[in-house]
Design an enzyme around this catalytic site. Structure first.
Site, PDB file in Angstrom:
ATOM      1  N   LYS A  22      -7.048  -1.627   0.075  1.00 52.14           N
ATOM      2  CA  LYS A  22      -7.536  -1.039  -1.183  1.00 52.14           C
ATOM      3  C   LYS A  22      -8.930  -1.564  -1.504  1.00 52.14           C
ATOM      4  O   LYS A  22      -9.851  -0.803  -1.820  1.00 52.14           O
ATOM      5  CB  LYS A  22      -6.611  -1.363  -2.346  1.00 52.14           C
ATOM      6  N   ASN A  23      -9.109  -2.877  -1.410  1.00 57.40           N
ATOM      7  CA  ASN A  23     -10.357  -3.500  -1.842  1.00 57.40           C
ATOM      8  C   ASN A  23     -11.512  -3.320  -0.860  1.00 57.40           C
ATOM      9  O   ASN A  23     -12.621  -3.779  -1.113  1.00 57.40           O
ATOM     10  CB  ASN A  23     -10.130  -4.974  -2.174  1.00 57.40           C
ATOM     11  N   ARG A 102     -11.380  -0.288 -12.910  1.00 60.39           N
ATOM     12  CA  ARG A 102     -12.599  -1.073 -13.122  1.00 60.39           C
ATOM     13  C   ARG A 102     -13.624  -0.904 -12.018  1.00 60.39           C
ATOM     14  O   ARG A 102     -14.837  -0.865 -12.257  1.00 60.39           O
ATOM     15  CB  ARG A 102     -12.294  -2.564 -13.179  1.00 60.39           C
ATOM     16  N   CYS A 126      -9.445  -6.740 -19.397  1.00 60.49           N
ATOM     17  CA  CYS A 126      -8.453  -6.565 -18.325  1.00 60.49           C
ATOM     18  C   CYS A 126      -7.348  -7.596 -18.530  1.00 60.49           C
ATOM     19  O   CYS A 126      -7.598  -8.667 -19.078  1.00 60.49           O
ATOM     20  CB  CYS A 126      -9.147  -6.782 -16.981  1.00 60.49           C
ATOM     21  N   ARG A 131     -13.528 -10.495 -17.543  1.00 64.96           N
ATOM     22  CA  ARG A 131     -14.228  -9.784 -16.454  1.00 64.96           C
ATOM     23  C   ARG A 131     -15.511  -9.097 -16.896  1.00 64.96           C
ATOM     24  O   ARG A 131     -15.638  -7.873 -16.819  1.00 64.96           O
ATOM     25  CB  ARG A 131     -13.284  -8.813 -15.753  1.00 64.96           C
ATOM     26  N   VAL A 174     -17.437 -10.760  -5.927  1.00 66.37           N
ATOM     27  CA  VAL A 174     -17.233  -9.740  -4.887  1.00 66.37           C
ATOM     28  C   VAL A 174     -17.893  -8.430  -5.302  1.00 66.37           C
ATOM     29  O   VAL A 174     -18.723  -7.862  -4.592  1.00 66.37           O
ATOM     30  CB  VAL A 174     -15.734  -9.530  -4.614  1.00 66.37           C
ATOM     31  N   ASP A 316      -5.653 -13.118  -5.240  1.00 69.36           N
ATOM     32  CA  ASP A 316      -4.772 -11.946  -5.189  1.00 69.36           C
ATOM     33  C   ASP A 316      -3.442 -12.237  -4.503  1.00 69.36           C
ATOM     34  O   ASP A 316      -2.582 -11.347  -4.429  1.00 69.36           O
ATOM     35  CB  ASP A 316      -5.475 -10.783  -4.484  1.00 69.36           C
ATOM     36  N   ILE A 338     -10.257 -18.425 -10.407  1.00 65.04           N
ATOM     37  CA  ILE A 338     -11.095 -17.212 -10.433  1.00 65.04           C
ATOM     38  C   ILE A 338     -10.968 -16.459 -11.758  1.00 65.04           C
ATOM     39  O   ILE A 338     -11.967 -16.103 -12.383  1.00 65.04           O
ATOM     40  CB  ILE A 338     -10.726 -16.278  -9.264  1.00 65.04           C
ATOM     41  N   ARG A 408      -0.745   1.099  -7.783  1.00 68.23           N
ATOM     42  CA  ARG A 408      -2.198   1.041  -7.683  1.00 68.23           C
ATOM     43  C   ARG A 408      -2.644   0.411  -6.371  1.00 68.23           C
ATOM     44  O   ARG A 408      -3.723   0.698  -5.869  1.00 68.23           O
ATOM     45  CB  ARG A 408      -2.788   0.231  -8.839  1.00 68.23           C
TER      46      ARG A 408
HETATM   47  C1  EPZ Z   1     -12.562  -8.219  -6.680  1.00 66.69           C
HETATM   48  O1  EPZ Z   1     -12.727  -8.086  -8.094  1.00 66.69           O
HETATM   49  C2  EPZ Z   1     -11.206  -7.613  -6.361  1.00 66.69           C
HETATM   50  N1  EPZ Z   1     -11.181  -6.226  -6.770  1.00 66.69           N
HETATM   51  C3  EPZ Z   1     -10.120  -8.381  -7.105  1.00 66.69           C
HETATM   52  O2  EPZ Z   1      -8.855  -7.857  -6.723  1.00 66.69           O
HETATM   53  C4  EPZ Z   1     -10.164  -9.837  -6.698  1.00 66.69           C
HETATM   54  O3  EPZ Z   1      -9.238 -10.559  -7.449  1.00 66.69           O
HETATM   55  C5  EPZ Z   1     -11.578 -10.402  -6.951  1.00 66.69           C
HETATM   56  O4  EPZ Z   1     -12.562  -9.605  -6.289  1.00 66.69           O
HETATM   57  C6  EPZ Z   1     -11.718 -11.831  -6.458  1.00 66.69           C
HETATM   58  O5  EPZ Z   1     -11.400 -11.935  -5.125  1.00 66.69           O
HETATM   59  C7  EPZ Z   1     -11.631  -5.283  -5.900  1.00 66.69           C
HETATM   60  O6  EPZ Z   1     -12.100  -5.543  -4.809  1.00 66.69           O
HETATM   61  C8  EPZ Z   1     -11.526  -3.853  -6.346  1.00 66.69           C
HETATM   62  P1  EPZ Z   1     -15.372 -10.917  -8.892  1.00 66.69           P
HETATM   63  P2  EPZ Z   1     -14.144  -8.348  -8.791  1.00 66.69           P
HETATM   64  O7  EPZ Z   1     -16.570 -10.211  -9.355  1.00 66.69           O
HETATM   65  O8  EPZ Z   1     -15.214  -7.927  -7.895  1.00 66.69           O
HETATM   66  C9  EPZ Z   1     -16.558 -13.264 -12.906  1.00 66.69           C
HETATM   67  C10 EPZ Z   1      -6.732  -6.884  -7.013  1.00 66.69           C
HETATM   68  O9  EPZ Z   1      -5.680  -7.402  -7.423  1.00 66.69           O
HETATM   69  N2  EPZ Z   1     -17.687 -12.329 -13.072  1.00 66.69           N
HETATM   70  O10 EPZ Z   1     -15.428 -11.599  -7.579  1.00 66.69           O
HETATM   71  O11 EPZ Z   1     -14.072  -7.757 -10.144  1.00 66.69           O
HETATM   72  C11 EPZ Z   1     -15.200 -12.558 -13.051  1.00 66.69           C
HETATM   73  O12 EPZ Z   1     -14.844 -12.386 -14.387  1.00 66.69           O
HETATM   74  C12 EPZ Z   1      -8.065  -7.204  -7.729  1.00 66.69           C
HETATM   75  O13 EPZ Z   1      -6.810  -6.119  -6.048  1.00 66.69           O
HETATM   76  C13 EPZ Z   1     -18.558 -12.547 -14.102  1.00 66.69           C
HETATM   77  O14 EPZ Z   1     -18.424 -13.493 -14.871  1.00 66.69           O
HETATM   78  O15 EPZ Z   1     -14.113  -9.936  -8.924  1.00 66.69           O
HETATM   79  C14 EPZ Z   1     -14.274 -13.501 -12.301  1.00 66.69           C
HETATM   80  O16 EPZ Z   1     -13.878 -14.528 -13.138  1.00 66.69           O
HETATM   81  C15 EPZ Z   1      -7.867  -7.991  -8.980  1.00 66.69           C
HETATM   82  N3  EPZ Z   1     -19.580 -11.658 -14.271  1.00 66.69           N
HETATM   83  C16 EPZ Z   1     -15.185 -14.002 -11.185  1.00 66.69           C
HETATM   84  O17 EPZ Z   1     -16.537 -13.773 -11.585  1.00 66.69           O
HETATM   85  C17 EPZ Z   1     -19.780 -10.592 -13.425  1.00 66.69           C
HETATM   86  O18 EPZ Z   1     -20.722  -9.813 -13.613  1.00 66.69           O
HETATM   87  C18 EPZ Z   1     -14.960 -13.344  -9.829  1.00 66.69           C
HETATM   88  O19 EPZ Z   1     -14.942 -11.948 -10.036  1.00 66.69           O
HETATM   89  C19 EPZ Z   1     -18.884 -10.403 -12.353  1.00 66.69           C
HETATM   90  C20 EPZ Z   1     -17.831 -11.293 -12.196  1.00 66.69           C
END
Ligand code: EPZ
Length: 429
Positions: A22-23, A102, A126, A131, A174, A316, A338, A408
């Site tokens: 998915k990701n 999202r 969320c 987030r 990510v 995850d 995270i 999902r």
């Molecule tokens: C991706 O989310 C994945 N989603 C998430 O999987 C996964 O948990 C996450 O990466 C971490 O591995 C998809 O790929 C669709 P991040 P993402 O930006 O990109 C903070 C699942 O269950 N942050 O790496 O949204 C954020 O709040 C989902 O499949 C900011 O502060 O995660 C978090 O605490 C859930 N500001 C941390 O960074 C920003 O602008 C890491 O988030 C962006 C992020």
């Protein structure tokens, strides 16, 4: 609303075919916005989030053609999609769509890069954390975009196109790494992303973009170099196997006991979770066709784990691991680093008889000898599957409510587990 009913106690034996990730599929589909030619994606999982993204891309003008079944295919393997953004007729992603998925916020990068403008709704809150998208906005500003927040929307403009620059993320993200890489692919000059996410899904996207004509080096490391090009073209790419789905089923086998081949899984992208599973007491072996997971009779050992960006232990898989060590012979400690609110499954696992105490961002899990079935409530995607894993080992009947969360991100879960002997069925409303 659909529910899932499980009668626990059966070991799992057989083969589970791992779906496309998915990701990885979501950013790959979004990359189709970067070219007017056709991006063909194979091994796309049939998930609610993928279906939602097809609608969102269609709203921008992307034609999405699903290939029909081909000779020799069993119809269970992933979909093949032809995505063609011949003309982007709308650069707006409305709240009604973005709030439901999202990752659709990520269209902002390709839209600015190709069209010089985008109006994308802020995703909103969320279940697992606040987030914010501040790091996306900072990165796009680094590439020369003018950005305002207006009425809950991020309004971005770059009428003369984006310009390459150095982007340093204060924390690993990510999503913002995906988006910056996609935007920089069409920017003038070089972009260097530092403290980039190193997840395998980033590498998968970089490989696809490179097939489309992008110039990217260093994906999978903390520093990514992107030399912008004027235009990107057609390509065909197969979505990588889902490492989170793989880890989830491996934990289910460790939970129930049994012997299962996770077909199509790649051990190289799951080192940390597989190491933890061995510590817990599962036998893990890599084969030509995937990963073999066994546990026969031996008890489960406790572990101490801290979630972290790749190659650390993935957040995850945190909920699934927590369900597993609920039956360990001793106390485990799981620290979530995270997301600030990713323990919603704790009270639901407690309904099944688990003994879990929270101390800030640390869950202290005292193993119990038995779990007992009950009605439980899914709260988010990964929490919901941890309840399924616990239900597989609980005595009696467990009913998981609100399984739309599960749909999902897990394709045909009751078929895959049922095919290995689990007493599991979907109750449709
Ligand atoms: C991706 O989310 C994945 N989603 C998430 O999987 C996964 O948990 C996450 O990466 C971490 O591995 C998809 O790929 C669709 P991040 P993402 O930006 O990109 C903070 C699942 O269950 N942050 O790496 O949204 C954020 O709040 C989902 O499949 C900011 O502060 O995660 C978090 O605490 C859930 N500001 C941390 O960074 C920003 O602008 C890491 O988030 C962006 C992020």
């Amino acid at each position: 609303m659909d529910r899932i009913r499980i009668v626990g106690g059966n070991p799992l034996n057989g083969t589970i075919a791992i779906s496309g990730a998915k990701n990885a599929a979501l950013p790959l589909m979004i990359a189709s916005l970067l070219t007017e030619e056709t991006l063909t994606l194979d091994n796309v999982p049939r998930l609610a989030d993928v279906a939602m993204l097809k609608r969102i891309l269609g709203n921008h003008g992307v034609d999405c053609m699903v290939h029909g079944k081909r000779a020799g295919q069993n119809g269970l393997s992933g979909e093949t999609l032809d995505l063609t953004a011949g003309a982007i007729v709308d650069t707006t992603a409305p709240y009604e769509m973005v709030s439901r998925m999202r990752a659709s916020f990520w269209v902002i990068g390709p839209l600015i890069a190709r069209m010089g403008q985008a109006r994308v709704s802020l995703p909103g809150g969320c279940a697992i954390g606040t987030r914010p998208v501040d790091l996306f906005i900072e990165a796009l500003k680094c590439l020369g975009a003018d950005i305002d927040i207006d009425g809950g929307n991020v309004v971005a403009r770059a009428p003369r196109g984006l310009v390459g620059n150095r982007v340093v993320f204060p924390r690993v993200t990510v999503g913002a790494t995906h988006v910056t890489m996609m935007a920089a692919a069409l920017a003038r000059g070089e972009t260097v992303i530092e403290n980039a996410a190193r997840e395998p899904e980033i590498v998968d996207l970089a490989q696809c973009l490179t097939k489309m004509g992008a110039r990217i080096a260093g994906a999978g490391t903390a520093t990514i170099h992107i030399e912008g090009v004027d235009r990107l073209g057609a390509a065909r790419h197969s979505v990588m196997p889902d490492r989170i789905e793989t880890g989830t089923y491996a934990m289910a086998v460790a939970m129930t006991g049994g012997d299962v081949l996770l077909e199509g899984a790649s051990p190289a992208i799951l080192e940390k979770p597989l190491q933890v599973l061995s510590e817990v007491g599962a036998e893990i072996s890599a084969t030509n066709s995937g990963i073999h997971v066994r546990r026969n009779g031996a008890g489960l050992s406790p572990v101490d784990v801290v979630t972290a960006p790749f190659p650390g232990f993935p957040t995850d898989l945190q909920a699934q691991l927590m369900a597993l060590v609920c039956r360990a012979q001793g106390t485990s400690h799981i620290r979530e680093t995270i997301f600030e609110n990713r323990f919603m499954h704790v009270q639901e696992l407690a309904r099944l008889g688990a003994d879990i105490h929270l101390d800030g961002q640390v869950a202290i899990v005292r193993g119990v000898s038995r779990l007992r079935g009950a009605q439980v409530m899914a709260t988010d995607l990964r929490a919901s599957v941890s309840l399924v894993i616990a239900g597989l080992a609980a005595e009696g009947e467990t009913v998981v409510n609100r399984v739309y969360h599960l749909d999902r991100g897990f394709e045909r879960i009751e078929e895959k587990l049922g095919g290995c002997g689990a007493a599991i069925e979907r109750l449709t409303a």
